[in-house]
Every structure is written in structure tokens, then in C-alpha cells.
Design a protein around this motif. Structure first.
Motif, PDB file in Angstrom:
ATOM      1  N   LYS A 138      10.236  68.577 -17.609  1.00  0.00           N
ATOM      2  CA  LYS A 138      10.993  67.588 -18.364  1.00  0.00           C
ATOM      3  C   LYS A 138      11.265  68.128 -19.760  1.00  0.00           C
ATOM      4  CE  LYS A 138       9.103  63.503 -16.038  1.00  0.00           C
ATOM      5  NZ  LYS A 138       8.323  62.255 -16.215  1.00  0.00           N
ATOM      6  N   LYS A 193      16.144  65.183 -19.678  1.00  0.00           N
ATOM      7  CA  LYS A 193      16.545  65.717 -18.381  1.00  0.00           C
ATOM      8  C   LYS A 193      15.396  66.505 -17.773  1.00  0.00           C
ATOM      9  CE  LYS A 193      18.552  69.816 -20.588  1.00  0.00           C
ATOM     10  NZ  LYS A 193      19.782  70.605 -20.842  1.00  0.00           N
ATOM     11  N   GLN A 238      14.647  70.064 -16.027  1.00  0.00           N
ATOM     12  CA  GLN A 238      15.271  71.382 -15.971  1.00  0.00           C
ATOM     13  C   GLN A 238      14.537  72.305 -15.012  1.00  0.00           C
ATOM     14  OE1 GLN A 238      16.234  72.980 -19.774  1.00  0.00           O
ATOM     15  NE2 GLN A 238      16.629  75.048 -19.047  1.00  0.00           N
TER      16      GLN A 238
END
Length: 261
Positions: free
Chosen positions: A167, A171, A173
Motif C-alpha cells: 500500500k 493505492k 502497488q
């Protein structure tokens, strides 16, 4: 309907950004401010502008516990920290709840519900009477999302994967393991250095160590994890990866040298 006025205090900007985002998208919560300086936050509370405080415990100027003593119960408080050992002391000051970093939105909502339930009877309690139902409905709306969160893979499973998910900001990733050079622990979050970028994640070094396959990554210091394949040279208690120098901690040196033979 009057909203619950919230203040977030933390010396880490990334942690504040996450809390601010959670507050802003929760019904019946209003973000008054975010502060990295405890004394600034104390002024807002003394002016009667705050109903609910999200307070980090580990801060350099004034610790969260010291802050609670000075504040003297002027608003409800939810403690936030990466260190679970501080929870018990916080509860001595009648805090509403305790959030262990990294904080999920679902856990955040549960803490807010608990705080709402603890507000004393009065104008604020009346104004937020529907708050719990609103927050509850929001929890229901994200129920499917939370029920489908990914479980952490076992060590054996992780060693078969070529990537991890972390995180970062708002978002999730994907990071290829082959791109990771090393990781550096920075208090409540971890900085992941790759061949192309630096990625910040609100995570603990212990959790990252569990996520990474032990046959490819090794912890060499309380603040560093390195990729074995990216090590170029080792000199005394220093590891060189490109232009970066990583120290080897005394307590990690024996196991590290045994690992590399």
C-alpha cells in the motif's frame, strides 16, 4: 446535521495523509486540520474546535501520552501508533480506541463507531444520533471489498512469487522482486528502493521481512533489508549496492556472514 470535528496529529506526513483521506470519506466526520506539531494541535483543542482527536504516540516534541495529560480530556481520542506496547498506558487516559499502524479503512471505521458511542449525552450526541447508522451503512457498502482482502501468502508461497503488493498513499502497488535493491525502515513506514524509484509504504520492517522470500532477501540491520542478488561488495560491516552503502548491525553480522558463506 452537525458533523464530528476531527483533528489528526502525527509527525509523519504520510500517516496524516492516510488519516485525512479516511476522515474525508466517512459520513458525519469533518476534518478540522492535520498537524505535525503537537503544540499547534493543542491550541485548536483548547479553543474548543475539536470533538475527536487521532493522536500518534511516538512524536519528538511531545509524546502522545504527554499530550493526553496536558489536554486533560477536552475531546475524545483515538491513539495511532506502530508500537502495540503503548496501548495499555493510553487506555489509562480513557481513550476511545487504539489503532495499530498500518491502519485499514475498515478498522478506522470501527474505532470511529466506538468513539461515537462514547460521546456524552448532549447536543453533539443528538446531532450524531444517526452517525452510527450512517457509518454502519458505509461499512456495509464496502463489506464486499473488505471480505475479499488478500491474505498474506505463506513463506513457501511467497518464494514462488516474483512480486509483492504494498500500500502506497491511496493505492496498492505491485513491485517486482527483481527490481528491489534494499528497504529502509523510517519509523512508521518503510522506504523501498528499486532500480527506478523510491516507494514509501506505511508498513513495519517486521511485516516486510515476512512478506519477502528469505532465500532472496535478508535483514542486515534493524533499519535495513537487502536483496542478496543486488549486493556488489562487502567491506567489514558495510554492504555496497551501486552507490548505496548499507550498514550491517552487530546483532545481524554473524547470521549474515554465515548466510553468504
Amino acid at each position: 446535521m452537525e458533523k464530528i470535528r476531527c483533528l489528526a496529529v502525527d509527525d509523519e506526513p504520510l500517516a496524516l495523509d492516510i488519516l485525512a483521506n479516511y476522515i474525508q470519506k466517512t459520513p458525519n466526520l469533518s476534518l478540522v486540520a492535520t498537524c505535525t506539531e503537537p503544540l499547534e494541535a493543542l491550541s485548536l483543542i483548547q479553543q474548543g474546535k475539536v470533538d475527536l482527536l487521532f493522536l500518534d504516540i511516538q512524536m519528538p516534541t511531545l509524546t502522545g501520552i504527554q499530550f493526553l495529560r496536558v489536554m486533560n480530556g477536552k475531546c475524545k481520542t483515538i491513539l495511532t501508533t506502530a508500537y502495540s506496547e503503548y496501548a495499555l498506558e493510553g487506555y489509562e487516559y480513557d481513550v476511545a480506541d487504539y489503532l495499530l499502524k498500518p491502519i485499514s479503512f475498515e478498522r478506522f471505521l470501527k474505532a470511529v463507531q466506538k468513539a461515537v458511542g462514547q460521546f456524552s449525552m448532549g447536543s453533539l450526541q443528538s446531532s450524531v444520533g444517526g452517525g452510527q447508522s450512517s457509518i454502519g451503512s458505509l461499512q456495509s457498502s464496502i463489506g464486499n471489498e473488505n471480505s475479499e482482502t488478500l491474505s498474506s501468502p505463506t513463506t513457501t508461497q511467497q518464494q514462488q512469487l516474483d512480486f509483492i503488493f504494498v500500500k502506497t498513499e491511496y493505492k496498492i502497488q505491485k513491485i517486482n522482486l527483481s527490481d528491489i535493491l534494499y528497504l529502509e525502515g523510517l519509523k512508521d513506514y518503510v522506504s523501498i528502493y528499486t532500480t527506478t524509484e523510491r516507494i514509501l509504504t506505511l508498513q513495519t520492517m517486521k511485516k516486510m521481512e515476512e512478506m519477502l522470500p528469505s532465500n532472496r532477501f535478508v535483514r542486515v540491520h534493524k533499519s535495513y533489508i537487502v536483496s542478496l542478488e543486488k549486493i556488489e561488495t562487502i567491506e567489514r560491516q558495510r554492504i555496497f549496492i551501486g552507490k548505496n552503502t548499507i550498514p550491517v548491525g552487530d546483532s545481524f553480522q554473524k547470521d549474515f556472514m554465515k548466510l553468504i558463506g
